[in-house]
Design an enzyme around this catalytic site. Structure first.
Site, PDB file in Angstrom:
ATOM      1  N   ARG A  22       0.821  -1.213   0.000  1.00 32.08           N
ATOM      2  CA  ARG A  22       0.000   0.000   0.000  1.00 32.08           C
ATOM      3  C   ARG A  22       0.854   1.261   0.000  1.00 32.08           C
ATOM      4  O   ARG A  22       0.393   2.338   0.310  1.00 32.08           O
ATOM      5  CB  ARG A  22      -0.932  -0.001   1.207  1.00 32.08           C
ATOM      6  CG  ARG A  22      -2.097  -0.980   1.048  1.00 32.08           C
ATOM      7  CD  ARG A  22      -3.181  -0.715   2.079  1.00 32.08           C
ATOM      8  NE  ARG A  22      -4.303  -1.632   1.895  1.00 32.08           N
ATOM      9  CZ  ARG A  22      -5.303  -1.430   1.040  1.00 32.08           C
ATOM     10  NH1 ARG A  22      -5.274  -0.368   0.261  1.00 32.08           N
ATOM     11  NH2 ARG A  22      -6.292  -2.286   0.936  1.00 32.08           N
ATOM     12  N   ASP A  64     -14.167  -3.201  -3.671  1.00 30.12           N
ATOM     13  CA  ASP A  64     -15.121  -2.178  -3.190  1.00 30.12           C
ATOM     14  C   ASP A  64     -15.970  -1.578  -4.283  1.00 30.12           C
ATOM     15  O   ASP A  64     -16.956  -0.900  -3.993  1.00 30.12           O
ATOM     16  CB  ASP A  64     -14.346  -1.030  -2.516  1.00 30.12           C
ATOM     17  CG  ASP A  64     -13.649  -1.493  -1.257  1.00 30.12           C
ATOM     18  OD1 ASP A  64     -12.748  -0.778  -0.785  1.00 30.12           O
ATOM     19  OD2 ASP A  64     -13.979  -2.586  -0.762  1.00 30.12           O
ATOM     20  N   GLU A 114     -18.216  -2.061   6.711  1.00 26.71           N
ATOM     21  CA  GLU A 114     -17.251  -1.717   7.771  1.00 26.71           C
ATOM     22  C   GLU A 114     -17.122  -0.195   7.936  1.00 26.71           C
ATOM     23  O   GLU A 114     -16.667   0.294   8.943  1.00 26.71           O
ATOM     24  CB  GLU A 114     -15.888  -2.332   7.482  1.00 26.71           C
ATOM     25  CG  GLU A 114     -15.259  -1.854   6.202  1.00 26.71           C
ATOM     26  CD  GLU A 114     -13.934  -2.527   5.917  1.00 26.71           C
ATOM     27  OE1 GLU A 114     -13.283  -3.066   6.832  1.00 26.71           O
ATOM     28  OE2 GLU A 114     -13.538  -2.512   4.741  1.00 26.71           O
TER      29      GLU A 114
HETATM   30  O1  F6P Z   1      -9.698  -1.619  -0.585  1.00 24.45           O
HETATM   31  C1  F6P Z   1     -10.121  -2.914  -0.456  1.00 24.45           C
HETATM   32  C2  F6P Z   1     -10.181  -3.271   0.999  1.00 24.45           C
HETATM   33  O2  F6P Z   1     -10.403  -4.629   1.105  1.00 24.45           O
HETATM   34  C3  F6P Z   1     -11.249  -2.513   1.786  1.00 24.45           C
HETATM   35  O3  F6P Z   1     -12.537  -3.008   1.549  1.00 24.45           O
HETATM   36  C4  F6P Z   1     -10.775  -2.755   3.183  1.00 24.45           C
HETATM   37  O4  F6P Z   1     -11.303  -1.821   4.093  1.00 24.45           O
HETATM   38  C5  F6P Z   1      -9.272  -2.576   3.014  1.00 24.45           C
HETATM   39  O5  F6P Z   1      -8.966  -2.990   1.682  1.00 24.45           O
HETATM   40  C6  F6P Z   1      -8.433  -3.378   4.001  1.00 24.45           C
HETATM   41  O6  F6P Z   1      -7.108  -2.934   3.827  1.00 24.45           O
HETATM   42  P1  F6P Z   1      -5.866  -3.855   4.241  1.00 24.45           P
HETATM   43  O7  F6P Z   1      -5.782  -4.982   3.259  1.00 24.45           O
HETATM   44  O8  F6P Z   1      -4.680  -2.931   4.137  1.00 24.45           O
HETATM   45  O9  F6P Z   1      -6.131  -4.339   5.642  1.00 24.45           O
END
Ligand code: F6P
Length: 361
Positions: A78, A141, A236
């Site tokens: 990320r 999403d 969420e």
């Molecule tokens: O962006 C996709 C997603 O799965 C979101 O729905 C979720 O809130 C987020 O990524 C979770 O992020 P990570 O994988 O960094 O925990």
């Protein structure tokens, strides 16, 4: 071999993984290599691989047999090169400077980025720095603007719907309220669609702050009409009306003090308001893992091959998208910094209300 403006291109996957990423990688690489004889450098773990210049030269054996494979063979991260101010780079360069350096060092004609809002926004900013970028819209999403749908969404929708189906039998056996929390921080597409597909009685979206008394009334009304169990689908990113009135800092602080995620709080509030026993399932990463649904394999393959054709034409600075069932090309600057949330007059909101779903308002 058909002619191509692009001779060498880089490819990377960035942000949360999603089913269909490998199908998209295969679509880009197979078409670019087999049809246009383009050399492809697969950078590892998103933009980090480009900063660290970690890549592999993609060979047919790399993308053979990955169509049905979940995750991404390139790995992801990320990292946000324009935002991460504490990113320590050897030699004192910034992440962006290092990306530009490595783009030139590898003599790339173009960089193909597969990702969500953050990834394509970074792509748009790199395009402003003079790099040739092509973006593909990936996320479970479905919150990327200018495309009707993103790959990954359909698979996550299938997983969430199957989970909701399963919760019906245990909810009815125990006369309980079953709360299921699904992904989607900023946009409620997944909770809305899975709520309708799975017959959720209450569906809470980030776009519609909820009132617990509206939910309680709806659930008690169901009991009054002999429905001894209910299914509550919670995004969420769902929040209460009270929370929607808080400033960002206060909201963040209040959430840090909340025990458990929003699904647990909604279940507590329901029990306190109605006395109906409630239980919680947080679906989490099951929505992102595993093999892509057929729809996502097809969509990701279409996006990948379309990107390869753009490489051949030298048609850079755009994201591949689906619009009215046609594959189109959207300028990256139209994507940057935007999120596609559920419009309050969306036809799926109407459908949910028409079948008697309570949306918490
Ligand atoms: O962006 C996709 C997603 O799965 C979101 O729905 C979720 O809130 C987020 O990524 C979770 O992020 P990570 O994988 O960094 O925990």
């Amino acid at each position: 071999m058909a002619k191509s403006v692009t001779r060498i291109c880089g490819i990377l996957t960035s942000g949360g993984d999603a089913p269909g990423l490998n199908a998209a990688i295969r679509g880009v690489c197979r078409t670019a290599i087999d049809m246009y004889d383009i050399d492809i450098l697969g950078f590892e773990h998103g933009y980090r691989g480009l900063v660290e210049n970690k890549f592999k030269i993609m060979k047919p054996s790399d993308f053979s047999g990955i169509l049905a494979q979940g995750g991404t063979i390139l790995g992801t991260s990320r990292e946000k090169p324009f935002k991460d101010k504490n990113w320590e780079i050897s030699g004192g360069a910034s992440p962006v400077e290092r990306i530009i350096e490595n783009y030139k060092k590898n003599k790339l004609d173009c960089l193909v980025v597969l990702g969500g809002n953050g990834t394509n926004t970074t792509g748009a900013l790199l395009a402003k720095e003079g790099l040739n970028i092509i973006g593909l819209p990936k996320t479970i999403d479905n919150d990327i603007v200018e495309t009707d749908i993103t790959f990954g969404f359909h698979t996550a929708l299938t997983v969430a719907t199957e989970a909701i189906d399963r919760l019906h039998s245990t909810a009815s056996s125990h006369n309980r309220v079953m709360v299921i929390e699904v992904m989607g921080h900023k946009a409620g597409w997944l909770s809305l669609y899975s709520g309708v597909a799975g017959g959720g009685d209450v569906v809470l979206l980030p776009e519609i702050p909820y009132r617990i008394d509206s939910i309680a009334r709806h659930l008690e009304d169901r009991v009054h009409h002999g429905k001894t169990f209910s299914i509550v689908v919670v995004a969420e990113g769902a929040l209460s009306v009270e929370e929607s009135r808080l400033d960002k800092k206060t909201f963040k602080k209040s959430r840090e003090q909340m025990s458990g995620s929003i699904g647990y709080r909604v279940a507590r509030e329901i029990e306190e308001s109605t006395g109906i026993e409630s239980r919680v399932t947080v679906l989490g990463y099951l929505q992102r893992g595993g093999t892509p649904a057929a729809f996502d394999r097809v969509l990701a393959s279409q996006f990948g091959t379309a990107a390869a054709n753009m490489l051949a034409e030298g048609d850079y600075g755009k994201m591949v998208a689906l619009h009215d069932n046609k594959i189109v090309r959207v300028p990256l600057e139209k994507i940057a910094g935007r999120t596609k949330t559920v419009p309050l007059d969306d036809r799926m909101i109407e459908t949910a209300r028409d079948v008697g779903t309570c949306l918490g308002d």
